[in-house]
Design a protein around this motif. Structure first.
Motif, PDB file in Angstrom:
ATOM      1  N   ALA A  59     -27.113 -27.326 -11.742  1.00  0.00           N
ATOM      2  CA  ALA A  59     -26.161 -27.285 -12.516  1.00  0.00           C
ATOM      3  C   ALA A  59     -25.970 -26.185 -13.599  1.00  0.00           C
ATOM      4  O   ALA A  59     -26.922 -25.330 -13.510  1.00  0.00           O
ATOM      5  CB  ALA A  59     -26.182 -28.763 -13.456  1.00  0.00           C
ATOM      6  N   GLU A  60     -24.891 -25.892 -14.144  1.00  0.00           N
ATOM      7  CA  GLU A  60     -24.760 -24.774 -15.027  1.00  0.00           C
ATOM      8  C   GLU A  60     -25.625 -24.943 -16.279  1.00  0.00           C
ATOM      9  O   GLU A  60     -25.222 -25.124 -17.437  1.00  0.00           O
ATOM     10  CB  GLU A  60     -23.454 -24.730 -15.373  1.00  0.00           C
ATOM     11  CG  GLU A  60     -22.620 -24.043 -14.162  1.00  0.00           C
ATOM     12  CD  GLU A  60     -21.101 -23.741 -14.649  1.00  0.00           C
ATOM     13  OE1 GLU A  60     -20.944 -23.414 -15.624  1.00  0.00           O
ATOM     14  OE2 GLU A  60     -20.304 -23.877 -13.665  1.00  0.00           O
ATOM     15  N   VAL A  61     -26.953 -24.739 -16.146  1.00  0.00           N
ATOM     16  CA  VAL A  61     -28.096 -24.683 -17.319  1.00  0.00           C
ATOM     17  C   VAL A  61     -28.549 -23.381 -17.286  1.00  0.00           C
ATOM     18  O   VAL A  61     -28.836 -22.802 -16.310  1.00  0.00           O
ATOM     19  CB  VAL A  61     -29.023 -25.737 -17.188  1.00  0.00           C
ATOM     20  CG1 VAL A  61     -28.416 -27.301 -17.048  1.00  0.00           C
ATOM     21  CG2 VAL A  61     -29.871 -25.849 -15.886  1.00  0.00           C
ATOM     22  N   PRO A  62     -28.956 -22.931 -18.426  1.00  0.00           N
ATOM     23  CA  PRO A  62     -29.158 -21.462 -18.668  1.00  0.00           C
ATOM     24  C   PRO A  62     -30.460 -21.177 -17.660  1.00  0.00           C
ATOM     25  O   PRO A  62     -30.505 -20.059 -17.317  1.00  0.00           O
ATOM     26  CB  PRO A  62     -29.288 -21.335 -20.126  1.00  0.00           C
ATOM     27  CG  PRO A  62     -28.444 -22.363 -20.863  1.00  0.00           C
ATOM     28  CD  PRO A  62     -28.615 -23.504 -19.838  1.00  0.00           C
ATOM     29  N   ALA A  64     -31.721 -22.225 -15.006  1.00  0.00           N
ATOM     30  CA  ALA A  64     -31.430 -22.179 -13.722  1.00  0.00           C
ATOM     31  C   ALA A  64     -30.321 -21.065 -13.122  1.00  0.00           C
ATOM     32  O   ALA A  64     -30.518 -21.160 -11.973  1.00  0.00           O
ATOM     33  CB  ALA A  64     -30.893 -23.544 -13.404  1.00  0.00           C
ATOM     34  N   ALA A  65     -29.821 -20.629 -14.132  1.00  0.00           N
ATOM     35  CA  ALA A  65     -28.848 -19.446 -13.700  1.00  0.00           C
ATOM     36  C   ALA A  65     -29.583 -18.458 -12.599  1.00  0.00           C
ATOM     37  O   ALA A  65     -28.676 -18.150 -11.764  1.00  0.00           O
ATOM     38  CB  ALA A  65     -28.311 -18.676 -14.985  1.00  0.00           C
ATOM     39  N   PRO A  66     -30.764 -17.818 -12.713  1.00  0.00           N
ATOM     40  CA  PRO A  66     -30.985 -16.804 -11.968  1.00  0.00           C
ATOM     41  C   PRO A  66     -31.064 -17.408 -10.558  1.00  0.00           C
ATOM     42  O   PRO A  66     -30.750 -16.811  -9.328  1.00  0.00           O
ATOM     43  CB  PRO A  66     -32.430 -16.296 -12.337  1.00  0.00           C
ATOM     44  CG  PRO A  66     -32.382 -16.865 -13.976  1.00  0.00           C
ATOM     45  CD  PRO A  66     -31.458 -17.913 -13.986  1.00  0.00           C
ATOM     46  N   LEU A  67     -31.687 -18.878 -10.318  1.00  0.00           N
ATOM     47  CA  LEU A  67     -32.041 -19.564  -9.174  1.00  0.00           C
ATOM     48  C   LEU A  67     -30.545 -19.734  -8.513  1.00  0.00           C
ATOM     49  O   LEU A  67     -30.444 -19.777  -7.291  1.00  0.00           O
ATOM     50  CB  LEU A  67     -32.767 -20.885  -9.204  1.00  0.00           C
ATOM     51  CG  LEU A  67     -34.185 -20.746  -9.640  1.00  0.00           C
ATOM     52  CD1 LEU A  67     -34.778 -21.830  -9.991  1.00  0.00           C
ATOM     53  CD2 LEU A  67     -35.192 -20.045  -8.611  1.00  0.00           C
ATOM     54  N   GLU A  68     -29.564 -20.186  -9.017  1.00  0.00           N
ATOM     55  CA  GLU A  68     -28.372 -20.280  -8.689  1.00  0.00           C
ATOM     56  C   GLU A  68     -27.681 -19.076  -8.180  1.00  0.00           C
ATOM     57  O   GLU A  68     -26.864 -19.172  -7.169  1.00  0.00           O
ATOM     58  CB  GLU A  68     -27.548 -21.308  -9.508  1.00  0.00           C
ATOM     59  CG  GLU A  68     -26.083 -21.741  -9.114  1.00  0.00           C
ATOM     60  CD  GLU A  68     -26.263 -22.313  -7.895  1.00  0.00           C
ATOM     61  OE1 GLU A  68     -25.077 -22.783  -7.286  1.00  0.00           O
ATOM     62  OE2 GLU A  68     -27.192 -23.321  -7.720  1.00  0.00           O
ATOM     63  N   CYS A  82     -24.456 -31.410  -3.811  1.00  0.00           N
ATOM     64  CA  CYS A  82     -24.901 -31.942  -5.203  1.00  0.00           C
ATOM     65  C   CYS A  82     -25.459 -30.826  -6.015  1.00  0.00           C
ATOM     66  O   CYS A  82     -26.173 -29.983  -5.605  1.00  0.00           O
ATOM     67  CB  CYS A  82     -25.777 -33.198  -4.998  1.00  0.00           C
ATOM     68  SG  CYS A  82     -25.735 -34.239  -6.454  1.00  0.00           S
ATOM     69  N   ARG A  83     -25.337 -31.091  -7.262  1.00  0.00           N
ATOM     70  CA  ARG A  83     -26.217 -30.059  -8.263  1.00  0.00           C
ATOM     71  C   ARG A  83     -26.976 -30.903  -9.279  1.00  0.00           C
ATOM     72  O   ARG A  83     -26.496 -31.876  -9.557  1.00  0.00           O
ATOM     73  CB  ARG A  83     -24.924 -29.068  -9.081  1.00  0.00           C
ATOM     74  CG  ARG A  83     -24.288 -28.254  -8.273  1.00  0.00           C
ATOM     75  CD  ARG A  83     -23.378 -27.458  -9.174  1.00  0.00           C
ATOM     76  NE  ARG A  83     -22.242 -26.695  -8.396  1.00  0.00           N
ATOM     77  CZ  ARG A  83     -22.911 -25.629  -7.906  1.00  0.00           C
ATOM     78  NH1 ARG A  83     -23.884 -24.932  -8.053  1.00  0.00           N
ATOM     79  NH2 ARG A  83     -22.044 -24.742  -7.017  1.00  0.00           N
ATOM     80  N   SER A  89     -35.421 -33.745 -10.241  1.00  0.00           N
ATOM     81  CA  SER A  89     -34.488 -34.547  -9.543  1.00  0.00           C
ATOM     82  C   SER A  89     -34.146 -33.801  -8.100  1.00  0.00           C
ATOM     83  O   SER A  89     -33.683 -34.235  -7.248  1.00  0.00           O
ATOM     84  CB  SER A  89     -32.939 -34.575 -10.417  1.00  0.00           C
ATOM     85  OG  SER A  89     -33.353 -35.462 -11.486  1.00  0.00           O
ATOM     86  N   LEU A  90     -33.995 -32.458  -8.211  1.00  0.00           N
ATOM     87  CA  LEU A  90     -33.617 -31.501  -7.206  1.00  0.00           C
ATOM     88  C   LEU A  90     -34.968 -31.858  -6.082  1.00  0.00           C
ATOM     89  O   LEU A  90     -34.508 -32.032  -4.905  1.00  0.00           O
ATOM     90  CB  LEU A  90     -33.340 -30.283  -7.498  1.00  0.00           C
ATOM     91  CG  LEU A  90     -33.190 -29.245  -6.465  1.00  0.00           C
ATOM     92  CD1 LEU A  90     -31.991 -29.442  -5.709  1.00  0.00           C
ATOM     93  CD2 LEU A  90     -33.549 -27.525  -7.104  1.00  0.00           C
TER      94      LEU A  90
END
Length: 160
Positions: A59-62, A64-68, A82-83, A89-90
């Motif tokens: 999801a758009e959480v700060p 996790a941004a580099p991984l996304e 799914c995000r 959870s992932l």
């Protein structure tokens, strides 16, 4: 709590380097790779392109941004089914066979039902940092927390 909104004095984050204005202490190095269940890999094929897999993203959480961003570079046309906002959870969804996703190698390699998909070599790496503001860096409570975090992440945990 948010460090950027000054709701916290210290944060533990994975990143390449601390942002300007923050003092950081590197705690560990974490390698990430793409994982799926053996069953999913067999169904899709060992030589399948990354976009052939259903993807589980962040999801758009700060944090996790580099991984996304990396997932988007690796498989820009993949269908994200799914995000998730948190890594556990992932991880559970990947283990359940819902799709492929980026996981720390320490999690994925330890699970006998998962396979590391050979999409990325070498694995993507980030460091785990304990970060705080310059003006709080030398306070007793912040120093105590940083020292505790350094002890916690000391080898063998330091190489995740």
């Amino acid at each position: 709590r948010s460090l950027t909104r000054r709701e916290a004095d210290v944060a533990i984050r994975w990143m390449r380097a601390p942002d300007d204005g923050l003092v950081g202490h590197r705690l560990a190095r974490v390698r990430f790779a793409v994982y799926a269940t053996q069953t999913l890999q067999a169904a899709i094929g060992k030589r399948a392109k990354p976009s052939a897999y259903p993807w589980l993203g962040f999801a758009e959480v700060p944090d996790a941004a580099p991984l996304e961003r990396f997932r988007q570079e690796l498989a820009p046309t993949a269908r994200v089914v799914c995000r998730y906002e948190d890594l556990l959870s992932l991880f559970a969804a990947i283990r359940a066979g819902a799709g492929a996703g980026l996981m720390p190698c320490a999690y994925g390699d330890a699970d006998p039902n998962l396979v590391r998909l050979r999409m990325m070599e070498p694995p993507l790496g980030f460091s785990v940092w304990c970060v705080t503001y310059r003006d709080l860096h030398e306070t007793a409570r912040v120093r105590a927390f940083i020292e505790h975090a350094q002890d916690f992440f000391a080898p063998p945990r330091g190489a995740l």
